[in-house]
Design an enzyme around this catalytic site. Structure first.
Site, PDB file in Angstrom:
ATOM      1  N   TYR A  92      15.373  -3.201  15.401  1.00  0.00           N
ATOM      2  CA  TYR A  92      15.069  -3.318  13.968  1.00  0.00           C
ATOM      3  C   TYR A  92      16.138  -4.158  13.262  1.00  0.00           C
ATOM      4  CZ  TYR A  92      14.417  -1.979   9.083  1.00  0.00           C
ATOM      5  OH  TYR A  92      14.246  -2.003   7.714  1.00  0.00           O
ATOM      6  N   SER A  93      17.418  -3.877  13.577  1.00  0.00           N
ATOM      7  CA  SER A  93      18.522  -4.628  12.964  1.00  0.00           C
ATOM      8  C   SER A  93      18.384  -6.117  13.259  1.00  0.00           C
ATOM      9  CB  SER A  93      19.869  -4.117  13.487  1.00  0.00           C
ATOM     10  OG  SER A  93      20.101  -2.781  13.118  1.00  0.00           O
ATOM     11  N   ALA A  94      18.051  -6.446  14.502  1.00  0.00           N
ATOM     12  CA  ALA A  94      17.916  -7.853  14.893  1.00  0.00           C
ATOM     13  C   ALA A  94      16.780  -8.537  14.141  1.00  0.00           C
ATOM     14  CB  ALA A  94      17.682  -7.946  16.406  1.00  0.00           C
ATOM     15  N   SER A  95      15.654  -7.836  13.983  1.00  0.00           N
ATOM     16  CA  SER A  95      14.512  -8.433  13.281  1.00  0.00           C
ATOM     17  C   SER A  95      14.838  -8.691  11.811  1.00  0.00           C
ATOM     18  CB  SER A  95      13.274  -7.545  13.410  1.00  0.00           C
ATOM     19  OG  SER A  95      13.409  -6.336  12.680  1.00  0.00           O
ATOM     20  N   LYS A  96      15.608  -7.780  11.202  1.00  0.00           N
ATOM     21  CA  LYS A  96      15.958  -7.949   9.796  1.00  0.00           C
ATOM     22  C   LYS A  96      17.098  -8.959   9.610  1.00  0.00           C
ATOM     23  CE  LYS A  96      12.987  -5.367   7.647  1.00  0.00           C
ATOM     24  NZ  LYS A  96      12.012  -5.984   6.721  1.00  0.00           N
TER      25      LYS A  96
ATOM     26  N   SER B  58       0.826  -1.218   0.000  1.00  0.00           N
ATOM     27  CA  SER B  58       0.000   0.000   0.000  1.00  0.00           C
ATOM     28  C   SER B  58       0.854   1.260   0.000  1.00  0.00           C
ATOM     29  CB  SER B  58      -0.925   0.013   1.225  1.00  0.00           C
ATOM     30  OG  SER B  58      -1.880  -1.015   1.125  1.00  0.00           O
ATOM     31  N   SER B  59       2.150   1.090   0.272  1.00  0.00           N
ATOM     32  CA  SER B  59       3.048   2.244   0.297  1.00  0.00           C
ATOM     33  C   SER B  59       4.489   1.781   0.132  1.00  0.00           C
ATOM     34  CB  SER B  59       2.900   3.011   1.623  1.00  0.00           C
ATOM     35  OG  SER B  59       3.278   2.186   2.711  1.00  0.00           O
TER      36      SER B  59
ATOM     37  N   ASP C 236      -3.285  -8.552   8.498  1.00  0.00           N
ATOM     38  CA  ASP C 236      -2.237  -8.326   9.494  1.00  0.00           C
ATOM     39  C   ASP C 236      -1.319  -9.541   9.425  1.00  0.00           C
ATOM     40  OD1 ASP C 236      -0.610  -8.050  11.682  1.00  0.00           O
ATOM     41  OD2 ASP C 236      -2.213  -7.768  13.137  1.00  0.00           O
TER      42      ASP C 236
ATOM     43  N   SER D 239      14.668  -7.163   3.172  1.00  0.00           N
ATOM     44  CA  SER D 239      15.323  -7.020   4.460  1.00  0.00           C
ATOM     45  C   SER D 239      15.816  -5.576   4.598  1.00  0.00           C
ATOM     46  CB  SER D 239      16.471  -8.032   4.567  1.00  0.00           C
ATOM     47  OG  SER D 239      17.118  -7.954   5.805  1.00  0.00           O
TER      48      SER D 239
END
Length: 258
Positions: A137-141, A11-12, A47, A123
């Site tokens: 954020y770094s850890a999640s990616k 959507s963006s 979601d 990523s």
């Protein structure tokens, strides 16, 4: 040949731009996003952190189109703040969306993928090295990268390709929409706010969205993809340098810069 392409978060930002490029080449493109205003066959409100809902949506897509040729996981968001002070809800949410959302969509899509299909996980350059106050954020990616590498090995003999694409700084609403926790204490003082402000002053230096997404799209449609790509000359160079530099030096330099 027309392909069935599912893109999360289209959507963006990057997802929206990739959706336009795939549609331009006459593909069937389905956007899965929480911010869909009007639902239709190609725009579904989803979601990605809701595993059951994700599996139901992919089953409905496969029932209509019989197959899924391409899955692009773009849905995600950022968290800014000191690790010590990021609350439990934010910590779980970023992994629920960035990592588990990617995992659920991969699991759901693979049930309907055949030889020649592919998974593209968007990523981040932040997955390659952590940054102060952006470690969540770094850890999640980084987890997304490891997931991509594992899938690439497991699916190779079945003819399904997987890659992680790590963009650098691109001009989207990503920074504007991230969760910022300026909460501090005596330990950090104003360091968190100063770091956040420093990043904000560099917004004009980010890559043009259209130009960056054209590069990403060229990778998406390659006949053969590598396990990982970096979309940024600067971050490609830095990644090359860090492979031959001590981790201690990398962390010291990164800390001073950010």
């Amino acid at each position: 040949m027309k392909k069935v392409v599912v893109i999360t978060g289209a959507s963006s930002g990057i997802g929206e731009q990739l959706k336009k490029l795939y549609e331009k080449d006459d593909n069937i493109v389905i956007n899965l996003s929480r911010s869909v205003e009007v639902e239709n066959d190609c725009n579904l409100k989803v979601d990605v952190s809701d595993r059951e809902h994700v599996f139901n949506v992919f089953a409905n897509i496969a029932e209509k189109y019989k197959t899924i040729d391409v899955l692009i996981n773009c849905a995600g968001f950022g968290v800014f703040g000191a690790i010590e002070l990021v609350n439990e809800e934010q910590s779980r949410q970023i992994f629920d969306v960035n990592y588990f959302g990617t995992l659920w969509c991969c699991q759901a899509a693979l049930k309907y993928m055949k030889k020649g299909a592919r998974i593209i996980n968007i990523s981040s350059a932040c997955a390659l090295y952590s940054l102060p106050f952006r470690a969540m954020y770094s850890a999640s990616k980084a987890a997304v990268n490891m997931l991509s590498y594992g899938l690439s090995m497991e699916l190779k003999k079945y003819g399904i390709q997987v890659t992680a694409i790590c963009p650098g700084d691109i001009k989207t609403n990503f920074s504007k929409n991230r969760n910022i926790t300026i909460t501090t204490n005596e330990k950090y003082g104003n360091a968190i706010e100063l770091s956040c402000n420093k990043i904000s002053t560099r917004e004009h230096l980010r890559m043009n969205k259209e130009k960056a997404c054209k590069k990403i799209y060229k990778i998406c449609i390659k006949k053969r993809v590598k396990p990982m790509y970096i979309i940024s000359k600067k971050y490609n160079f830095l990644y090359f340098v860090t492979r031959f530099t001590s981790q201690k030096l990398v962390l010291n330099v990164t800390n001073k810069l950010f």
